[in-house]
Design a protein around this motif. Structure first.
Motif, PDB file in Angstrom:
ATOM      1  N   CYS A 140     -18.957  36.593 -55.432  1.00  0.00           N
ATOM      2  CA  CYS A 140     -18.260  35.467 -55.335  1.00  0.00           C
ATOM      3  C   CYS A 140     -18.335  34.330 -56.442  1.00  0.00           C
ATOM      4  CB  CYS A 140     -18.280  34.552 -53.870  1.00  0.00           C
ATOM      5  SG  CYS A 140     -20.013  33.881 -53.909  1.00  0.00           S
ATOM      6  N   ASN A 141     -17.386  33.328 -56.486  1.00  0.00           N
ATOM      7  CA  ASN A 141     -17.543  32.392 -57.517  1.00  0.00           C
ATOM      8  C   ASN A 141     -18.796  31.661 -57.332  1.00  0.00           C
ATOM      9  OD1 ASN A 141     -15.568  31.538 -55.457  1.00  0.00           O
ATOM     10  ND2 ASN A 141     -16.273  29.519 -56.194  1.00  0.00           N
ATOM     11  N   SER A 142     -19.083  30.729 -58.396  1.00  0.00           N
ATOM     12  CA  SER A 142     -20.043  29.698 -58.116  1.00  0.00           C
ATOM     13  C   SER A 142     -19.784  28.328 -57.798  1.00  0.00           C
ATOM     14  CB  SER A 142     -20.989  29.550 -59.483  1.00  0.00           C
ATOM     15  OG  SER A 142     -20.262  29.042 -60.595  1.00  0.00           O
ATOM     16  N   ALA A 143     -20.595  27.330 -57.468  1.00  0.00           N
ATOM     17  CA  ALA A 143     -20.169  26.098 -57.246  1.00  0.00           C
ATOM     18  C   ALA A 143     -19.471  25.419 -58.585  1.00  0.00           C
ATOM     19  CB  ALA A 143     -21.527  25.288 -56.777  1.00  0.00           C
ATOM     20  N   TRP A 144     -20.041  25.907 -59.561  1.00  0.00           N
ATOM     21  CA  TRP A 144     -19.689  25.123 -60.669  1.00  0.00           C
ATOM     22  C   TRP A 144     -17.822  25.562 -60.934  1.00  0.00           C
ATOM     23  CZ3 TRP A 144     -19.517  21.083 -63.502  1.00  0.00           C
ATOM     24  CH2 TRP A 144     -19.078  21.090 -64.669  1.00  0.00           C
ATOM     25  N   MET A 145     -17.580  26.923 -60.548  1.00  0.00           N
ATOM     26  CA  MET A 145     -16.289  27.470 -60.704  1.00  0.00           C
ATOM     27  C   MET A 145     -15.322  26.613 -59.623  1.00  0.00           C
ATOM     28  SD  MET A 145     -17.504  31.335 -61.274  1.00  0.00           S
ATOM     29  CE  MET A 145     -15.888  32.088 -61.455  1.00  0.00           C
ATOM     30  N   SER A 146     -15.844  26.425 -58.568  1.00  0.00           N
ATOM     31  CA  SER A 146     -15.102  25.934 -57.525  1.00  0.00           C
ATOM     32  C   SER A 146     -14.824  24.479 -58.023  1.00  0.00           C
ATOM     33  CB  SER A 146     -15.902  25.663 -56.265  1.00  0.00           C
ATOM     34  OG  SER A 146     -16.097  27.143 -55.512  1.00  0.00           O
ATOM     35  N   ALA A 147     -15.880  23.692 -58.638  1.00  0.00           N
ATOM     36  CA  ALA A 147     -15.810  22.237 -58.890  1.00  0.00           C
ATOM     37  C   ALA A 147     -14.708  22.001 -59.984  1.00  0.00           C
ATOM     38  CB  ALA A 147     -17.299  21.775 -59.271  1.00  0.00           C
ATOM     39  N   ARG A 148     -14.860  23.209 -61.032  1.00  0.00           N
ATOM     40  CA  ARG A 148     -13.914  23.125 -62.105  1.00  0.00           C
ATOM     41  C   ARG A 148     -12.478  23.199 -61.578  1.00  0.00           C
ATOM     42  NH1 ARG A 148     -16.892  26.178 -67.246  1.00  0.00           N
ATOM     43  NH2 ARG A 148     -17.661  23.982 -67.970  1.00  0.00           N
ATOM     44  N   VAL A 149     -12.081  23.824 -60.675  1.00  0.00           N
ATOM     45  CA  VAL A 149     -10.704  24.099 -60.171  1.00  0.00           C
ATOM     46  C   VAL A 149     -10.355  22.688 -59.227  1.00  0.00           C
ATOM     47  CG1 VAL A 149     -11.043  25.476 -58.141  1.00  0.00           C
ATOM     48  CG2 VAL A 149      -8.917  25.657 -59.239  1.00  0.00           C
ATOM     49  N   LEU A 150     -11.307  22.461 -58.633  1.00  0.00           N
ATOM     50  CA  LEU A 150     -11.100  21.231 -57.815  1.00  0.00           C
ATOM     51  C   LEU A 150     -10.920  19.919 -58.400  1.00  0.00           C
ATOM     52  CD1 LEU A 150     -13.330  21.216 -54.498  1.00  0.00           C
ATOM     53  CD2 LEU A 150     -10.974  21.053 -54.661  1.00  0.00           C
ATOM     54  N   GLY A 151     -11.722  19.971 -59.273  1.00  0.00           N
ATOM     55  CA  GLY A 151     -11.696  18.667 -60.433  1.00  0.00           C
ATOM     56  C   GLY A 151     -10.544  18.617 -61.135  1.00  0.00           C
ATOM     57  N   LYS A 152      -9.960  19.580 -61.412  1.00  0.00           N
ATOM     58  CA  LYS A 152      -8.659  19.829 -62.110  1.00  0.00           C
ATOM     59  C   LYS A 152      -7.522  19.215 -61.039  1.00  0.00           C
ATOM     60  CE  LYS A 152      -5.246  23.155 -64.435  1.00  0.00           C
ATOM     61  NZ  LYS A 152      -5.009  24.469 -64.670  1.00  0.00           N
ATOM     62  N   TYR A 153      -7.459  19.910 -60.075  1.00  0.00           N
ATOM     63  CA  TYR A 153      -6.460  19.357 -58.843  1.00  0.00           C
ATOM     64  C   TYR A 153      -6.539  17.893 -58.609  1.00  0.00           C
ATOM     65  CZ  TYR A 153      -3.845  19.329 -54.752  1.00  0.00           C
ATOM     66  OH  TYR A 153      -2.644  18.940 -53.838  1.00  0.00           O
ATOM     67  N   LEU A 154      -7.874  17.513 -58.136  1.00  0.00           N
ATOM     68  CA  LEU A 154      -8.199  16.090 -57.619  1.00  0.00           C
ATOM     69  C   LEU A 154      -8.138  14.989 -58.696  1.00  0.00           C
ATOM     70  CD1 LEU A 154     -11.329  16.895 -55.686  1.00  0.00           C
ATOM     71  CD2 LEU A 154      -8.941  16.346 -54.858  1.00  0.00           C
ATOM     72  N   SER A 155      -8.437  15.327 -59.978  1.00  0.00           N
ATOM     73  CA  SER A 155      -8.123  14.396 -61.308  1.00  0.00           C
ATOM     74  C   SER A 155      -6.671  14.291 -61.456  1.00  0.00           C
ATOM     75  CB  SER A 155      -8.629  14.881 -62.431  1.00  0.00           C
ATOM     76  OG  SER A 155      -9.983  14.924 -62.322  1.00  0.00           O
ATOM     77  N   LYS A 156      -5.905  15.262 -61.025  1.00  0.00           N
ATOM     78  CA  LYS A 156      -4.338  14.923 -61.433  1.00  0.00           C
ATOM     79  C   LYS A 156      -3.642  14.461 -60.122  1.00  0.00           C
ATOM     80  CE  LYS A 156      -2.196  19.031 -61.179  1.00  0.00           C
ATOM     81  NZ  LYS A 156      -1.985  20.372 -61.525  1.00  0.00           N
TER      82      LYS A 156
END
Length: 415
Positions: A140-156
């Motif tokens: 599976c992906n790492s926490a950092w990988m999850s955070a990057r896609v989440l951060g991209k969406y939430l920042s937008k």
């Protein structure tokens, strides 16, 4: 003499055939009980489907596969004892788990036995970061990988919001919160406070206290860094306190079973991430993935979750590596896996050589309204995919990985 020689030759041939047909044992170290048991059940179902399919194709190296399993209850010490038992029972490979603390501890013990360990649901950065070693592979992906896609969406969609974090007090929770704080620019704990709850063994009173403090804050986003039944319990209390109406709730790692347990009405609008959903194969035009969804749905009368897909993929990836290496030897399998590119249930994936992280697309998802969910024949169409991030953008670089290892006093190559 000739008759004796012929008899010995026949006996040797029969013995060789018997040995060739000896089953290969795979060891599933998974939570059958405890807070993450639903994710564990999905892993068992995915693994059994893969094994049955491979056996129908002739097995691996001419030998059938069989599955032995042990319950971790998501407790690292129990998981380590399970590794010893599964190794004694002749397991050729170990996999499973829904807790990073379990995966890390069990993976280290597996290495002592010279066995590969494939992590299914282990999102902590530490799994393939500071605690990485040659015998651990994370699917599976790492926490950092999850955070990057989440951060991209939430920042937008939710820029400049204040956050309140409630986090499981172990390695997954710590690294997930840290990563999400970085990608959402919510590092300032005075403006964006957080509390930790015990894991395992948090009481309802722990969630009640933490969520009451969240309700008294001026935060607009509630980040529940919780998993499995722990997230479900917290969501019920959040609903009672009115937080589901006045705050955007983010659960960094969502799974199908969490929405099932809580109900889509309660989970509606929650934002998180998934490395795979049953809708992904059609999105990524993966015929193999669509066949998996169809086979799993027919067999179990439900859609496969990311937990099931992870276990299924691991069995196939190990089997194909063994076929390429023509061996079950762990060292030969490591060489066959490192750098290997493939496509199975989604788009292109790769086992990265320097940290054994699986590189793959990660998705930000939002739980659909209950009315939409109920339109689906199985009433399990839970997630709307709202953002995607390719592995090259999501995964930490070699330089970032080495910096983390250096700070932890770990060697800069896997040992």
């Amino acid at each position: 003499m000739q008759r004796l020689t012929a008899t010995l030759a026949l006996w040797a041939g029969l013995t060789a055939c018997a040995q060739a047909a000896e089953p290969i044992t795979l060891g599933l170290n998974y939570p059958r009980t405890g807070s993450y048991k639903e994710e564990g059940l999905a892993q068992m179902r995915g693994a059994l489907l893969a094994i049955d399919e491979l056996n129908a194709q002739g097995g691996v190296l001419g030998r059938p596969l069989r599955l032995f399993s042990r319950d971790t209850a998501s407790r690292p010490q129990k998981a380590v004892k399970n590794v010893d038992k599964l190794a004694a029972e002749g397991a050729a490979m170990l996999f499973g788990g829904s807790s990073s603390a379990v995966a890390i501890a069990a993976g280290k013990r597996a290495a002592e036995h010279g066995l590969l360990y494939f992590g299914t649901l282990t999102y902590s950065n530490d799994t393939t970061g500071k605690d990485a070693h040659r015998y651990m592979f994370r699917e599976c992906n790492s926490a950092w990988m999850s955070a990057r896609v989440l951060g991209k969406y939430l920042s937008k969609t939710l820029p400049d919001r204040r956050y309140f974090y409630i986090t499981s007090d172990y390695t997954w929770g710590h690294t997930t919160e840290s990563s999400l704080r970085q990608t959402t620019h919510s590092e300032d704990a005075a403006l964006n406070p957080g509390l930790r709850v015990p894991f395992p063994g948090a009481r309802l009173a722990d969630y009640q206290d933490a969520l009451t403090q969240a309700a008294a804050s001026d935060a607009q986003v509630l980040a529940l860094v919780l998993f499995g039944e722990d997230l479900v319990r917290a969501m019920r209390i959040a609903k009672d306190l009115g937080l589901t109406e006045r705050m955007q709730i983010v659960a960094p790692n969502l799974t199908q079973s969490m929405v099932e347990q809580a109900g889509p009405g309660l989970m509606e609008g929650v934002i998180g991430t998934e490395p795979w959903t049953w809708r992904v194969p059609a999105l990524e035009r993966s015929s193999r993935g669509e066949a998996f969804v169809a086979a799993f749905s027919q067999r179990y009368a439900m859609y496969p979750s990311s937990s099931a897909a992870s276990a299924y993929s691991i069995v196939y990836q190990w089997a194909e590596a063994a076929q390429r290496a023509k061996s079950l030897d762990s060292e030969a399998l490591i060489k066959a896996l490192e750098g290997h590119r493939y496509q199975l249930l989604k788009g292109k994936q790769q086992w990265r050589g320097f940290d054994h992280q699986n590189l793959q697309t990660v998705y930000a998802v939002k739980v659909k309204p209950r009315a939409e969910v109920l339109k689906d024949p199985l009433k399990q169409d839970y997630f709307e995919i709202v953002e995607r991030l390719d592995a090259e953008q999501a995964a930490p670089s070699l330089a970032e990985w080495q910096a983390e290892r250096r700070a932890a006093g770990q060697p800069l190559t896997l040992r």
